[in-house]
Design a protein around this motif. Sequence first.
Motif, PDB file in Angstrom:
ATOM      1  N   THR A  31       3.038   9.403   5.499  1.00 24.91           N
ATOM      2  CA  THR A  31       3.281   8.894   6.807  1.00 24.91           C
ATOM      3  C   THR A  31       2.356   9.729   7.781  1.00 24.91           C
ATOM      4  O   THR A  31       1.673   9.317   8.823  1.00 24.91           O
ATOM      5  N   PHE A  32       2.043  10.942   7.431  1.00 26.03           N
ATOM      6  CA  PHE A  32       1.058  11.782   8.116  1.00 26.03           C
ATOM      7  C   PHE A  32      -0.203  11.082   8.249  1.00 26.03           C
ATOM      8  O   PHE A  32      -0.832  11.004   9.132  1.00 26.03           O
ATOM      9  N   ALA A  33      -0.856  10.831   6.989  1.00 29.51           N
ATOM     10  CA  ALA A  33      -2.080  10.344   7.072  1.00 29.51           C
ATOM     11  C   ALA A  33      -2.101   8.818   7.730  1.00 29.51           C
ATOM     12  O   ALA A  33      -3.089   8.635   8.364  1.00 29.51           O
ATOM     13  N   VAL A  41      -7.465   4.677   0.745  1.00 32.99           N
ATOM     14  CA  VAL A  41      -6.122   3.585   0.405  1.00 32.99           C
ATOM     15  C   VAL A  41      -5.556   3.652   1.807  1.00 32.99           C
ATOM     16  O   VAL A  41      -4.676   2.532   1.898  1.00 32.99           O
ATOM     17  N   TYR A  42      -5.904   4.361   2.970  1.00 30.23           N
ATOM     18  CA  TYR A  42      -5.422   4.290   4.114  1.00 30.23           C
ATOM     19  C   TYR A  42      -6.190   3.432   4.993  1.00 30.23           C
ATOM     20  O   TYR A  42      -5.880   2.936   6.297  1.00 30.23           O
ATOM     21  N   ALA A  43      -7.306   2.966   4.675  1.00 24.94           N
ATOM     22  CA  ALA A  43      -8.378   2.334   5.435  1.00 24.94           C
ATOM     23  C   ALA A  43      -7.981   1.192   6.089  1.00 24.94           C
ATOM     24  O   ALA A  43      -8.208   0.835   7.162  1.00 24.94           O
ATOM     25  N   HIS A  44      -7.123   0.338   5.367  1.00 23.96           N
ATOM     26  CA  HIS A  44      -6.528  -1.070   5.937  1.00 23.96           C
ATOM     27  C   HIS A  44      -5.949  -0.675   7.272  1.00 23.96           C
ATOM     28  O   HIS A  44      -5.669  -1.729   7.729  1.00 23.96           O
ATOM     29  N   GLY A  61       0.894  -1.090  -0.111  1.00 22.97           N
ATOM     30  CA  GLY A  61      -0.105  -0.009   0.072  1.00 22.97           C
ATOM     31  C   GLY A  61       0.902   1.264  -0.010  1.00 22.97           C
ATOM     32  O   GLY A  61       1.942   0.939  -0.468  1.00 22.97           O
ATOM     33  N   PRO A  62       0.400   2.341   0.527  1.00 23.43           N
ATOM     34  CA  PRO A  62       1.175   3.459   0.485  1.00 23.43           C
ATOM     35  C   PRO A  62       2.373   3.364   1.259  1.00 23.43           C
ATOM     36  O   PRO A  62       2.343   2.748   2.617  1.00 23.43           O
ATOM     37  N   ARG A  63       3.507   3.843   0.901  1.00 20.95           N
ATOM     38  CA  ARG A  63       4.589   3.631   1.795  1.00 20.95           C
ATOM     39  C   ARG A  63       4.878   4.857   2.966  1.00 20.95           C
ATOM     40  O   ARG A  63       4.617   5.847   2.638  1.00 20.95           O
TER      41      ARG A  63
END
Length: 428
Positions: free
Chosen positions: A378-380, A407-410, A211-213
């Motif tokens: 990282t903030f999100a 995309v951060y829900a997981h 996912g997002p790094r």
Amino acid sequence: MGKRTAKALTIHDVTRAKPQEKPYELRDATQPGLLLRVQPSGAKSWVVVYLVAGKKTRKVLGNADKMTLRRARTLAKSASATAEEGTDPYAEEKTARSTRFGKYLEGAYTEYAEQHIISHKDLLRRLKRNWGHLADRPMTEITPMDVQRWRRKKASSDKPVSFETLQRELTYLKACLTTAIKVHRLIPSHQLQGFTLTRDTKQLQAKKQTGPRYLSPAEETALREALAARENEIREARERMRAWQKARGKPLAPEIDPAGYVDHLQPIVLLALNTGLRRGDLLTLEWGHVDFNNRQIRKVINKTRRKNHALAPSVLPLSNEAMQALRKWNDQHGKPAAGLVFPSPVTGGPMDNIKKAWEGLVERAGLEDFRFHDLRHTFASRLVMAGVPLNTVRELMTHSDIKMTLVYAHLSPSHKEDAIRQVFGGEA
């Protein structure tokens, strides 16, 4: 350049024509309108002069060293005959030149971007860097195959780019071509309309696996320690330089403020970690956007901003660390109330990028596959893992659509269970 009497040119005339201090032309009496132009450099070219609707027009036919006299006369005769019928014989060629991608990018599109797109400098730089090899191509002849060749070249480079970056660069190109259609009406259509990139097998696997790094706690500690070590190293290097200069009676380099930062990198990184602002928004941040009294940044986000379009600024609360970083940076620059927060030390205008300093910091911290934009992730991620509702995260990230935030829900696996317990009660 003096006027010369026309004569029936011969091959020997062409060969023996010597350069002079100024350009000059030899007129051919056999084919009216045909000229041999000789430059001071010795370069020779065939030129045809013709009239269309009473207007005199000149057209270079070609290099006289490569084009024969007979061929030049044939082309000149054809051009003159077409012109006598009231039609410009090279109208289509002129139109093709005006619709070449490079000419449009350097001319009409640059002017449009400067007037309507806030981040036009970065946009134009990216277009030239990625698509400059298509400069001589008419815009209607830029094809999906050109994009695929560009993609393969990117994939084989020493630093392959992500699929998301490829998509973004293609979007910039398509937007440029669409502007040529809708705004300047230079072309009726382009071949990239409806064309999209698809992920290859490797990219699909990578998307499923990652996912997002974002920074782990240990990585964030390493990054902060690298920032501190860099500050100390630069200070010590400056003191050694001043001591060397003083011992030799040379002018001293400026002393670094002991109560401030050595340069822009640390405050920018700290602000990115604490606000989630994109690099472009940080580099265009102005002191007028910073409200110290209310502990806020109030700024129209670059990604959504267009000139001549009034948009409400995003309001971003400032954490204690962000406030301290901004006050410290503000104090060491004389407490300005206006102007850029992070101006270029060379031009005084907005900085183009901080790539060199950033890459050195990442290497010092030992971070793998970590971009500046990942500070935003990282903030999100920290917000979501702390249980902040996704819609609030969306507002703090200045996302226009909640889909971008999902995309951060997981990272918050309990949010579904929390919703059920809130409505229907907990365990029996």
